[in-house]
Scaffold this motif. Structure first.
Motif, short mmCIF file in Angstrom:
data_model
loop_
_atom_site.label_atom_id
_atom_site.label_comp_id
_atom_site.label_asym_id
_atom_site.label_seq_id
_atom_site.Cartn_x
_atom_site.Cartn_y
_atom_site.Cartn_z
N SER A 19 0.38 12.96 -11.05
CA SER A 19 1.69 12.06 -11.41
C SER A 19 1.33 10.30 -11.56
CB SER A 19 2.62 12.15 -10.31
OG SER A 19 3.18 13.52 -9.99
N LEU A 20 0.18 10.16 -10.61
CA LEU A 20 -0.33 8.80 -10.86
C LEU A 20 -1.03 8.69 -12.05
CD1 LEU A 20 -1.49 8.27 -7.19
CD2 LEU A 20 0.33 6.92 -8.28
N TYR A 21 -1.91 9.64 -12.53
CA TYR A 21 -2.49 9.64 -13.71
C TYR A 21 -1.83 9.54 -14.94
CZ TYR A 21 -5.78 10.99 -17.76
OH TYR A 21 -6.34 11.03 -18.69
N SER A 22 -0.50 10.25 -15.10
CA SER A 22 0.32 10.31 -16.04
C SER A 22 0.93 8.76 -16.03
CB SER A 22 1.57 11.20 -15.99
OG SER A 22 0.91 12.34 -15.92
N LEU A 23 1.53 8.18 -14.92
CA LEU A 23 1.96 6.96 -14.83
C LEU A 23 0.92 5.84 -15.51
CD1 LEU A 23 3.73 6.90 -11.55
CD2 LEU A 23 4.81 6.71 -13.86
N ARG A 24 -0.28 5.64 -14.98
CA ARG A 24 -1.40 4.87 -15.27
C ARG A 24 -1.83 4.92 -16.77
NH1 ARG A 24 -6.08 5.87 -12.15
NH2 ARG A 24 -7.24 5.63 -13.80
N LYS A 25 -2.11 6.44 -17.11
CA LYS A 25 -2.94 6.45 -18.44
C LYS A 25 -1.99 7.08 -19.46
CE LYS A 25 -7.23 5.87 -16.72
NZ LYS A 25 -8.47 5.25 -17.53
N GLY A 26 -0.78 7.52 -19.22
CA GLY A 26 -0.08 8.28 -20.28
C GLY A 26 1.29 7.52 -20.51
N ARG A 27 1.96 8.04 -21.58
CA ARG A 27 3.09 7.41 -22.09
C ARG A 27 4.04 8.41 -22.33
NH1 ARG A 27 5.45 6.66 -27.24
NH2 ARG A 27 3.37 7.55 -28.17
N GLN A 28 5.22 8.49 -21.56
CA GLN A 28 6.16 9.90 -21.77
C GLN A 28 6.72 9.65 -23.22
OE1 GLN A 28 8.83 10.63 -18.48
NE2 GLN A 28 9.86 12.00 -19.94
N VAL A 29 6.57 10.79 -23.89
CA VAL A 29 7.16 10.83 -25.22
C VAL A 29 8.23 11.70 -25.37
CG1 VAL A 29 4.86 10.31 -26.27
CG2 VAL A 29 5.57 12.58 -26.07
N GLY A 30 8.82 12.61 -24.28
CA GLY A 30 9.81 13.35 -24.47
C GLY A 30 10.18 14.26 -23.19
N GLU A 31 11.10 14.90 -23.41
CA GLU A 31 11.53 16.00 -22.37
C GLU A 31 12.41 17.14 -23.01
OE1 GLU A 31 14.44 15.76 -18.35
OE2 GLU A 31 13.19 14.25 -18.82
N ASP A 32 11.99 18.21 -22.54
CA ASP A 32 12.78 19.28 -23.26
C ASP A 32 13.99 19.85 -22.47
OD1 ASP A 32 11.89 21.03 -21.10
OD2 ASP A 32 10.36 21.89 -22.18
N SER A 33 14.72 20.93 -22.95
CA SER A 33 16.18 21.16 -22.21
C SER A 33 15.90 21.62 -21.03
CB SER A 33 16.85 22.15 -23.07
OG SER A 33 15.69 23.13 -23.10
N THR A 34 14.87 22.03 -20.41
CA THR A 34 14.63 22.59 -18.99
C THR A 34 13.79 21.58 -18.26
OG1 THR A 34 12.40 23.47 -19.61
CG2 THR A 34 14.06 24.97 -19.91
N GLY A 35 13.78 20.53 -18.69
CA GLY A 35 13.29 19.24 -17.84
C GLY A 35 11.76 18.96 -17.84
N ASN A 36 11.12 19.94 -18.49
CA ASN A 36 9.52 19.61 -18.75
C ASN A 36 9.42 18.18 -19.46
OD1 ASN A 36 9.01 21.90 -17.55
ND2 ASN A 36 9.07 22.99 -19.64
N ARG A 37 8.47 17.43 -18.81
CA ARG A 37 8.05 16.06 -19.53
C ARG A 37 6.90 16.03 -20.25
NH1 ARG A 37 7.96 11.97 -14.85
NH2 ARG A 37 7.02 13.68 -13.87
#
Length: 126
Positions: A19-37
């Motif tokens: 989660s920390l890596y995703s916040l620091r190094k990533g950019r959320q581009v979307g989410e599917d119908s089941t809630g996967n990010r």
């Protein structure tokens, strides 16, 4: 989910480190119908990843997101052409669940197979 599970288990979603890596190094581009990010790296390295909403199971990724994750196409699912009317709706793999296919003769369906129809003749070398 308890804090200890979040720290030490990876099979029930993202750990704190992910989660920390995703916040620091990533950019959320979307989410599917089941809630996967879905994320991609900010540094333009091309790395893409998913954080599951629930158990980590690759069959829970819909086909359009699978194509994006594996660089089959660079379009996000909302940018893809509309689905054809003959295409089946996506469903995750049901193996190991109550919804799994159980053929006639399976132990879960009583274990009774249909009688042989008589159209089979065993081969013999003579």
């Amino acid at each position: 989910m308890g804090i200890l599970a979040k720290i030490f288990t990876w099979w029930n979603g993202a750990t704190i480190g992910t989660s920390l890596y995703s916040l620091r190094k990533g950019r959320q581009v979307g989410e599917d119908s089941t809630g996967n990010r879905y994320f991609e790296a900010k540094d333009k390295s091309g790395r893409r990843w998913v954080i599951y909403n629930g158990p980590n199971d690759a069959s829970r990724v819909p086909p359009e997101w699978h194509g994006w994750l594996h660089h089959t196409h660079d379009l996000l699912p909302h940018e893809l052409p509309a689905a054809r009317n003959w295409e089946a709706e996506y469903s995750p793999n049901a193996t190991g669940t109550a919804d799994a296919y159980r053929p006639a003769g399976a132990l879960e369906r009583g274990g009774k197979r249909a009688a042989a129809t008589g159209d089979y003749e065993a081969w013999s070398p003579n």
